[in-house]
Structures are given as C-alpha cells and as structure tokens.
Scaffold this active site. Structure first.
Site, PDB file in Angstrom:
ATOM      1  N   ASP A  67       0.817  -1.218   0.000  1.00  0.00           N
ATOM      2  CA  ASP A  67       0.000   0.000   0.000  1.00  0.00           C
ATOM      3  C   ASP A  67       0.851   1.269   0.000  1.00  0.00           C
ATOM      4  OD1 ASP A  67       0.949  -0.413   2.584  1.00  0.00           O
ATOM      5  OD2 ASP A  67      -1.009  -0.872   3.414  1.00  0.00           O
ATOM      6  N   ASN A 136      -7.336  -3.130  14.102  1.00  0.00           N
ATOM      7  CA  ASN A 136      -8.728  -3.342  13.696  1.00  0.00           C
ATOM      8  C   ASN A 136      -8.857  -4.519  12.722  1.00  0.00           C
ATOM      9  OD1 ASN A 136      -7.787  -2.396  11.248  1.00  0.00           O
ATOM     10  ND2 ASN A 136      -9.098  -0.589  11.164  1.00  0.00           N
ATOM     11  N   HIS A 138      -7.081  -4.982   9.903  1.00  0.00           N
ATOM     12  CA  HIS A 138      -6.777  -4.739   8.482  1.00  0.00           C
ATOM     13  C   HIS A 138      -5.480  -5.447   8.066  1.00  0.00           C
ATOM     14  CE1 HIS A 138      -4.489  -0.689   9.310  1.00  0.00           C
ATOM     15  NE2 HIS A 138      -3.671  -1.710   9.423  1.00  0.00           N
ATOM     16  N   GLU A 143      -9.477  -2.270   4.991  1.00  0.00           N
ATOM     17  CA  GLU A 143     -10.108  -1.943   6.267  1.00  0.00           C
ATOM     18  C   GLU A 143     -11.374  -2.783   6.477  1.00  0.00           C
ATOM     19  OE1 GLU A 143      -8.347  -0.315   8.248  1.00  0.00           O
ATOM     20  OE2 GLU A 143      -8.188   1.826   7.857  1.00  0.00           O
TER      21      GLU A 143
END
Ligand code: PGA
Length: 240
Positions: A67, A136, A138, A143
């Site tokens: 990313d 979280n 990811h 996400e």
C-alpha cells in the site's frame, strides 16, 4: 497453518526474516510482497544484516508493496516508498526498477489501481507475502468492511487506523485520509504468506484473525483460508 512462536520482537523479526531469506535462496528471482509498519522494521534490519554478511542476493528479486498513502510522494519521509528505501532497498543490491509500490501521486487513482493489478499479474503473482495486522484487523489497508475487496483499490482510512498511524506524523491532522491498497485477491493468491505480530496490543486481534469467524469485518480472518499461511508471533501477541 504453521505457527511459529517467538520470544519477543527481536526473535519474531529473525524468525520471520528466515522465511523470506529461505524463499530468496531457493528461488533467486522471487517476487516478494512487502509490508511497512513497526512490525516489519526488525525483519528488514535482519535481512540487511544477512545481505551484508553475503548470505542473501537480491539482484534478481522483485518486490511489490501492499500500500501507499494518497498524496505523499517518495521523497516525503512519511510515504511508504521512503520507508522502504530507508529500511531496506538502499541497503541491499535490489534493482530500483524491480521495487514496486502503488503511486500515491497518480493523477488518475482508478487507473493506478488497475496498473498495479496488471503489474502483479505480469510478475507472475507473489511468491511470498509479508503481512502485519492492524489493531482493527486490516491487512494492507484493507479496512473492515461489508465485503472483501478483491482488487487493488483506493480506501478511506478508518479513524482507528489514523489514530494508530498518527505516531509517525507531527500531528493527527497530517495523516493522509486515503490510501491505495492491494486487494484481498492478490494477497490470497500469494503462494505463501508470512503473517507477523508482536506485542500485547496485537493479542486481541490476532486471536480474532486466527480463531474467529471469517468475515470482512476482520479482513485478516480471510487468511484462515490460505493453504500456506505461516504465522510468526511473539509471546505477548499470542497471549490470548
Ligand atoms: P504495525 O502496523 O506493524 O505498525 O503495527 C501493522 C498494520 O497496520 O498492518
């Protein structure tokens, strides 16, 4: 799934680096999928050390990173391009033209996403993908969502991700709100995956990723379906 238990961060870094190193030794033109973040720093440090000792040759290796932030170019110290240059690329004999990240400065982000998918395809897919996991759940910047997004895409970062990444910026306001991330398809098509986690703050999510239901609300849970998943985690991350 193969679970490798490490004592602490340093031990996790060495054990994870062992898998990447073995991959490159066994296949010198490997395509490595790489990750940024605190988890990966020690792994790159270890690889650089082994490179300097003459144990690994990166001259035929290609890399594709997961990313990149939208709006940061490679000269920006907070960009993932800069991180990769700083922690790995400039210290080893990898060829610049073989180091790939999404271009966060692309004028047409949709076209950039398609280019990145085509690139991964042209390289023949990923031999070994290194992954961290967000608190979280990811992986990359995939996400929590209602569906697994298959292809490279542009995302709005969740508030929890902005909070987690604010430590790298002068203030929370400076954290880019958008990023380009490789999708779940390219990650899952990697021939092997090395998922790394260290520290107490990863214990809760690591348990959900490895033992909870497979759901896009915990994107990393999809890794349970991967035929060659290697998890390298330290005692604190395995605490739950
Ligand atoms: P970290 O990030 O390695 O800095 O904890 C991992 C991630 O968010 O994927």
């Amino acid at each position: 799934m193969k679970l490798v238990r490490a004592k602490d961060y340093k031990d996790m870094s060495r054990k994870a680096a062992n898998f990447l190193s073995a991959q490159v030794i066994l296949k010198e033109n490997s395509v490595l999928g790489l990750a940024t973040g605190g988890t990966s720093e020690g792994i790159y440090e270890q690889l650089v050390d082994w490179y300097r000792k003459g144990d690994i040759d990166f001259s035929m290796v290609s890399t594709v990173n997961l990313d990149e932030y939208v709006g940061l170019d490679g000269s920006n110290e907070r960009s993932y391009r800069y991180y990769m240059e700083h922690h790995l690329f400039r210290h080893i004999n990898i060829k610049e033209r073989n180091c790939h990240l999404p271009d966060g400065m692309a004028g047409n982000l949709e076209e950039e996403c398609r280019r990145y998918d085509r690139l991964i395809e042209r390289l023949g897919g990923i031999d070994m993908q290194l992954l961290g996991v967000g608190e979280n759940g990811h992986i990359g910047f995939n996400e929590p969502d209602e569906a697994f997004e298959q292809m490279t895409h542009c995302v709005w970062l969740k508030e929890s991700t902005i909070d987690a990444n604010a430590r790298y910026f002068a203030s929370r306001e400076e954290v880019p709100r958008r990023a380009i991330t490789m999708g779940i398809k390219a990650i899952m098509q990697a021939r092997a995956i090395v998922l790394c986690a260290s520290g107490k703050r990863k214990a809760g999510i690591l348990k959900r990723v490895l033992c909870g239901p497979v759901t896009p609300e915990v994107p990393g849970s999809v890794l349970q379906m991967h035929p060659r998943l290697i998890v390298v985690a330290d005692a604190e991350a395995l605490g739950e």
